[in-house]
Design a protein around this motif. Structure first.
Motif, PDB file in Angstrom:
ATOM      1  N   VAL A 272     -34.754 -13.931  39.710  1.00 50.66           N
ATOM      2  CA  VAL A 272     -33.837 -12.843  39.381  1.00 50.66           C
ATOM      3  C   VAL A 272     -34.238 -11.625  40.206  1.00 50.66           C
ATOM      4  CG1 VAL A 272     -35.176 -11.808  37.491  1.00 50.66           C
ATOM      5  CG2 VAL A 272     -32.678 -11.671  37.468  1.00 50.66           C
ATOM      6  N   ASP A 273     -33.242 -10.800  40.545  1.00 42.60           N
ATOM      7  CA  ASP A 273     -33.544  -9.511  41.172  1.00 42.60           C
ATOM      8  C   ASP A 273     -33.856  -8.536  40.054  1.00 42.60           C
ATOM      9  OD1 ASP A 273     -33.497  -6.989  42.473  1.00 42.60           O
ATOM     10  OD2 ASP A 273     -32.312  -7.861  44.098  1.00 42.60           O
ATOM     11  N   ILE A 274     -35.143  -8.353  39.791  1.00 41.81           N
ATOM     12  CA  ILE A 274     -35.576  -7.585  38.632  1.00 41.81           C
ATOM     13  C   ILE A 274     -35.237  -6.109  38.767  1.00 41.81           C
ATOM     14  CG2 ILE A 274     -37.895  -7.075  39.477  1.00 41.81           C
ATOM     15  CD1 ILE A 274     -36.925  -8.162  35.892  1.00 41.81           C
ATOM     16  N   THR A 275     -35.088  -5.625  39.988  1.00 41.98           N
ATOM     17  CA  THR A 275     -34.735  -4.219  40.194  1.00 41.98           C
ATOM     18  C   THR A 275     -33.239  -3.998  40.096  1.00 41.98           C
ATOM     19  OG1 THR A 275     -36.667  -3.804  41.596  1.00 41.98           O
ATOM     20  CG2 THR A 275     -34.782  -2.328  41.870  1.00 41.98           C
ATOM     21  N   ARG A 276     -32.489  -4.673  40.948  1.00 46.26           N
ATOM     22  CA  ARG A 276     -31.042  -4.439  41.020  1.00 46.26           C
ATOM     23  C   ARG A 276     -30.305  -4.875  39.762  1.00 46.26           C
ATOM     24  NH1 ARG A 276     -28.266  -8.264  45.050  1.00 46.26           N
ATOM     25  NH2 ARG A 276     -28.368  -9.580  43.190  1.00 46.26           N
ATOM     26  N   LEU A 419     -43.883   0.244  38.169  1.00 48.46           N
ATOM     27  CA  LEU A 419     -45.014  -0.305  37.403  1.00 48.46           C
ATOM     28  C   LEU A 419     -45.091  -1.817  37.556  1.00 48.46           C
ATOM     29  CD1 LEU A 419     -44.469  -1.797  34.356  1.00 48.46           C
ATOM     30  CD2 LEU A 419     -43.444   0.429  33.944  1.00 48.46           C
ATOM     31  N   LEU A 420     -43.923  -2.483  37.602  1.00 45.37           N
ATOM     32  CA  LEU A 420     -43.933  -3.930  37.774  1.00 45.37           C
ATOM     33  C   LEU A 420     -44.406  -4.302  39.173  1.00 45.37           C
ATOM     34  CD1 LEU A 420     -43.295  -6.430  36.094  1.00 45.37           C
ATOM     35  CD2 LEU A 420     -41.003  -6.432  37.089  1.00 45.37           C
ATOM     36  N   ASP A 421     -44.026  -3.501  40.164  1.00 46.06           N
ATOM     37  CA  ASP A 421     -44.481  -3.735  41.532  1.00 46.06           C
ATOM     38  C   ASP A 421     -46.001  -3.659  41.608  1.00 46.06           C
ATOM     39  OD1 ASP A 421     -44.110  -4.000  44.442  1.00 46.06           O
ATOM     40  OD2 ASP A 421     -44.710  -1.891  44.527  1.00 46.06           O
ATOM     41  N   TYR A 422     -46.587  -2.748  40.844  1.00 44.37           N
ATOM     42  CA  TYR A 422     -48.057  -2.649  40.845  1.00 44.37           C
ATOM     43  C   TYR A 422     -48.685  -3.909  40.265  1.00 44.37           C
ATOM     44  CZ  TYR A 422     -52.808  -1.364  39.720  1.00 44.37           C
ATOM     45  OH  TYR A 422     -54.178  -1.359  39.626  1.00 44.37           O
ATOM     46  N   TYR A 423     -48.177  -4.394  39.132  1.00 42.63           N
ATOM     47  CA  TYR A 423     -48.808  -5.557  38.501  1.00 42.63           C
ATOM     48  C   TYR A 423     -48.497  -6.863  39.225  1.00 42.63           C
ATOM     49  CZ  TYR A 423     -50.297  -2.542  34.746  1.00 42.63           C
ATOM     50  OH  TYR A 423     -50.913  -1.539  34.026  1.00 42.63           O
ATOM     51  N   LEU A 424     -47.573  -6.836  40.172  1.00 41.76           N
ATOM     52  CA  LEU A 424     -47.346  -7.997  41.026  1.00 41.76           C
ATOM     53  C   LEU A 424     -48.116  -7.902  42.336  1.00 41.76           C
ATOM     54  CD1 LEU A 424     -43.490  -8.443  40.512  1.00 41.76           C
ATOM     55  CD2 LEU A 424     -45.315  -9.859  39.546  1.00 41.76           C
ATOM     56  N   SER A 425     -48.812  -6.779  42.558  1.00 43.60           N
ATOM     57  CA  SER A 425     -49.605  -6.594  43.775  1.00 43.60           C
ATOM     58  C   SER A 425     -50.990  -7.203  43.579  1.00 43.60           C
ATOM     59  CB  SER A 425     -49.740  -5.105  44.079  1.00 43.60           C
ATOM     60  OG  SER A 425     -50.575  -4.472  43.109  1.00 43.60           O
ATOM     61  N   PRO A 426     -51.736  -7.410  44.660  1.00 40.10           N
ATOM     62  CA  PRO A 426     -53.093  -7.969  44.510  1.00 40.10           C
ATOM     63  C   PRO A 426     -53.987  -7.121  43.613  1.00 40.10           C
ATOM     64  CG  PRO A 426     -52.376  -8.091  46.805  1.00 40.10           C
ATOM     65  CD  PRO A 426     -51.335  -7.292  46.076  1.00 40.10           C
ATOM     66  N   PHE A 586     -34.358   5.520  45.587  1.00 39.51           N
ATOM     67  CA  PHE A 586     -34.824   4.668  44.493  1.00 39.51           C
ATOM     68  C   PHE A 586     -34.933   3.214  44.947  1.00 39.51           C
ATOM     69  CE2 PHE A 586     -32.223   8.084  42.578  1.00 39.51           C
ATOM     70  CZ  PHE A 586     -33.256   8.765  41.959  1.00 39.51           C
ATOM     71  N   PRO A 587     -35.778   2.434  44.268  1.00 34.88           N
ATOM     72  CA  PRO A 587     -35.884   1.010  44.603  1.00 34.88           C
ATOM     73  C   PRO A 587     -34.528   0.322  44.491  1.00 34.88           C
ATOM     74  CG  PRO A 587     -37.654   1.670  43.109  1.00 34.88           C
ATOM     75  CD  PRO A 587     -36.709   2.822  43.182  1.00 34.88           C
ATOM     76  N   THR A 588     -34.257  -0.583  45.411  1.00 32.32           N
ATOM     77  CA  THR A 588     -32.949  -1.232  45.438  1.00 32.32           C
ATOM     78  C   THR A 588     -33.003  -2.718  45.113  1.00 32.32           C
ATOM     79  OG1 THR A 588     -33.164  -1.599  47.822  1.00 32.32           O
ATOM     80  CG2 THR A 588     -32.033   0.416  47.114  1.00 32.32           C
ATOM     81  N   THR A 589     -34.077  -3.401  45.513  1.00 31.97           N
ATOM     82  CA  THR A 589     -34.101  -4.850  45.293  1.00 31.97           C
ATOM     83  C   THR A 589     -35.537  -5.365  45.298  1.00 31.97           C
ATOM     84  OG1 THR A 589     -33.338  -6.989  46.159  1.00 31.97           O
ATOM     85  CG2 THR A 589     -33.781  -5.270  47.759  1.00 31.97           C
ATOM     86  N   MET A 590     -35.847  -6.293  44.412  1.00 38.58           N
ATOM     87  CA  MET A 590     -37.131  -6.997  44.378  1.00 38.58           C
ATOM     88  C   MET A 590     -36.949  -8.206  43.464  1.00 38.58           C
ATOM     89  SD  MET A 590     -40.982  -5.694  43.367  1.00 38.58           S
ATOM     90  CE  MET A 590     -40.643  -5.531  41.607  1.00 38.58           C
ATOM     91  N   ARG A 591     -37.142  -9.394  44.015  1.00 34.07           N
ATOM     92  CA  ARG A 591     -36.951 -10.605  43.232  1.00 34.07           C
ATOM     93  C   ARG A 591     -38.282 -11.141  42.696  1.00 34.07           C
ATOM     94  NH1 ARG A 591     -32.264 -14.298  46.244  1.00 34.07           N
ATOM     95  NH2 ARG A 591     -30.565 -12.781  45.968  1.00 34.07           N
TER      96      ARG A 591
END
Length: 604
Positions: A272-276, A419-426, A586-591
């Motif tokens: 899913v595109d969690i952002t868009r 915040l989700l981008d951070y917890y999906l980062s290394p 703003f963030p546009t897309t991240m699956r």
């Protein structure tokens, strides 16, 4: 005389021969050259026949075009205009950057989009963009000197007055625009934000432009007692009985519902595109529910805007008020945003008017609304509470509902992605198992843990800042650096570096769940601290709980799983559209992907 002598020395053709060369009809009479009898007679006595008129003489004596009002202010002769335009066309056709290399193969998506003209700005003229890109510190974005530099301002004013566009431009002479003063420390940010009378918010001009007089009364448009009272009225209307439980249940339900609706499988993987499709749209549904916005859904088919359309409208409203930082894009942004804001505002005003009805008519309207629009119940009661406070229909629409929704949606949507981008980062991924564990436990302790995970993710990956305008001479302690400001200075405080100061956040690069909630400053501080802070914390906790409980949560493979962004100075980033064709605040897309089935939807 020099022109005549040069033409004879070069053995140039006659004026009519020159016209034939450019595909123009030769003049048959001297009156064709110039209808003024005196000029025609002088040419007749000198040359006896129109074919004998020399090129230089013909060019300077030919009658000029009649000026078009409204229209072009330059009125050359027909022959000169044809020659000049032919030369311009030849230059364009002979320039590879406008022909064989003007395509998406030779240019990046960003570059191709950047050089496109905008027919809504001076019929596509690019001069203002060139000037504002080159000299951003000297011209206001709406300066008439930048938009129409080839005509003197006094004539421009007459033209624009006739076109009823005089108010669209600034008529101030170009002058140096001092750079903003930057604060980067925790101490400096708190000092600035907590002194509302000495450092005022600068957003009133933009809200007034978008929403008219009502916009000037918006709580974030100024620092007067009236603006503080407006904030108090909205707060009392927003936070009704049991609001915490209502908001928690709403965000858990809408997040799970969007996951069911928008997710899909690719090669057997859940995606899913969690952002868009989730993070952004959850905020839209909340705003539509709270403010009775005309959102079109399966449950509310008579709405006007789709989810993505309403998100974009409210996002550009936010950008126009709080993030209008690119001078070359400011003018089209403001005009386009005002158009869509006025369109949405009229629909909201009609809704508020219907809610304000009394007696039998109100009962009929409410019955129709409740049957047809299940999202409007909260909004109807909010409007009635605002009406009970003494505000009129226009005030509620333009100084409360519309600017509040614009300030809230995109800003709150971005923090969930960050915040989700951070917890999906290394750096953050090691915490996902703990988040998954707590997300599957429905207790107050689990809510507290997830809330702290959310606040830490925002602290470590959020990009926040706030602008103020100084009203006093002052010296600010910016973490040991003494910063002098004077009245009129634009001051900007960043929370990016402040959020990693060890003095206020021990082990600043580490996620810790024992930090006091009042130590976080990404919701602001002082008189303009975020009104929706408490609601936002509940919402983010509910959304992180819903997404965090998915097993083996991870980014989608390849670039589609990465948040498209470009690093900027000071720890900030510029987000890119999904096609990399332009910037967006703003963030546009991240699956993302996960294992197993989604939890079932709750039965209603």
């Amino acid at each position: 005389m020099l022109g005549l002598q040069q033409g004879r020395a070069w053995n140039l053709g006659s004026f009519n021969e020159f016209r034939k060369f450019f595909g123009l009809k030769p003049h048959d009479t001297f009156e064709d050259i110039n209808s003024d009898p005196t000029v025609a007679d002088q040419l007749r006595h000198l040359y006896e026949h129109p074919d004998f008129v020399e090129i230089y003489t013909g060019l300077v004596t030919e009658e000029a075009k009649v000026p078009m009002v409204p229209g072009v202010g330059i009125a050359p002769t027909f022959t000169i205009s044809r020659a000049v335009l032919s030369d311009a066309v030849a230059l364009v056709r002979g320039d590879r950057f406008y022909t064989i290399d003007y395509n998406t193969k030779s240019l990046t998506n960003w570059g191709y989009s950047e050089v496109q003209y905008n027919l809504n700005v001076e019929q596509g003229c690019m001069m203002s963009k060139l000037i504002l890109r080159t000299l951003p510190d000297w011209f206001k974005p709406d300066s008439i000197y930048a938009h129409y530099p080839m005509t003197i301002p006094s004539e421009n004013r007459k033209i624009m007055r006739n076109l009823k566009r005089e108010q669209d431009y600034s008529w101030d002479r170009p002058a140096f625009i001092p750079p903003r003063v930057n604060l980067t420390s925790y101490v400096g940010a708190k000092y600035l934000l907590e002194r509302g009378q000495e450092y005022n918010v600068p957003w009133g001009e933009a809200t007034g432009w978008l929403f008219g007089k009502g916009g000037l009364d918006f709580m974030l448009s100024g620092d007067t007692k009236m603006h503080a009272q407006q904030k108090q009225i909205m707060g009392e209307a927003l936070y009704k009985d049991n609001w915490t439980q209502h908001i928690k249940e709403f965000y858990e339900d809408i997040t799970l519902k969007l996951l069911h609706e928008k997710s899909f499988k690719v090669a057997g993987m859940n995606m899913v595109d969690i952002t868009r499709d989730v993070g952004n749209l959850a905020q839209i549904h909340f705003a539509a529910n709270v403010f009775s916005l005309p959102l079109k859904t399966e449950e509310s088919p008579h709405g006007v805007y789709s989810e993505q359309e309403l998100y974009m409208v409210l996002a550009v409203i936010f950008v126009c008020i709080f993030h209008d930082l690119d001078p070359a894009r400011s003018f089209p942004l403001r005009h386009a945003t005002r158009a869509v804001a006025q369109q949405l505002g009229k629909m909201v005003e009609a809704n508020v008017q219907s809610v304000s009805m009394t007696g039998m008519v109100a009962g009929i309207v409410d019955k129709f609304r409740e049957n047809q629009n299940p999202l409007s119940d909260y909004g109807v009661h909010m409007v009635r509470r605002l009406l009970d406070s003494g505000l009129g229909v226009s005030e509620i629409t333009w100084s409360q509902i519309l600017p509040t929704a614009g300030a809230m949606v995109a800003n709150q949507a971005q923090v969930f992605t960050q915040l989700l981008d951070y917890y999906l980062s290394p750096e953050g991924a090691p915490h996902l198992p703990a988040i998954n564990k707590w997300a599957k436990i429905n207790t107050a302790e689990a809510d507290k843990k997830i809330l702290h995970y959310a606040m830490e993710g925002i602290r470590l990956n959020g990009t926040f800042g706030s602008h103020r305008e100084a009203k006093v001479n002052d010296t600010i302690d910016d973490g040991g650096r003494q910063v002098r400001v004077k009245p009129g200075d634009k001051v900007f405080c960043s929370s990016v570096q402040a959020n990693r100061e060890a003095e206020f956040f021990p082990d600043p690069d580490t996620v810790r769940l024992d930090r006091p909630l009042d130590s976080y400053i990404h919701y602001g501080a002082g008189p303009h601290a975020c009104l929706g802070r408490d609601a936002s914390r509940v919402a983010l906790t509910a959304m992180l709980r819903t997404v965090g409980r998915l097993d083996n949560l991870r980014r989608a493979p390849g670039p589609q799983g990465q948040l498209k962004k470009i690093p900027r100075p000071g720890g900030f980033v510029e987000y890119m559209r999904s096609d990399w064709g332009g910037y967006f605040p703003f963030p546009t897309t991240m699956r993302i992907c996960w294992d197993g089935d989604l939890p079932p939807l709750k039965r209603k």
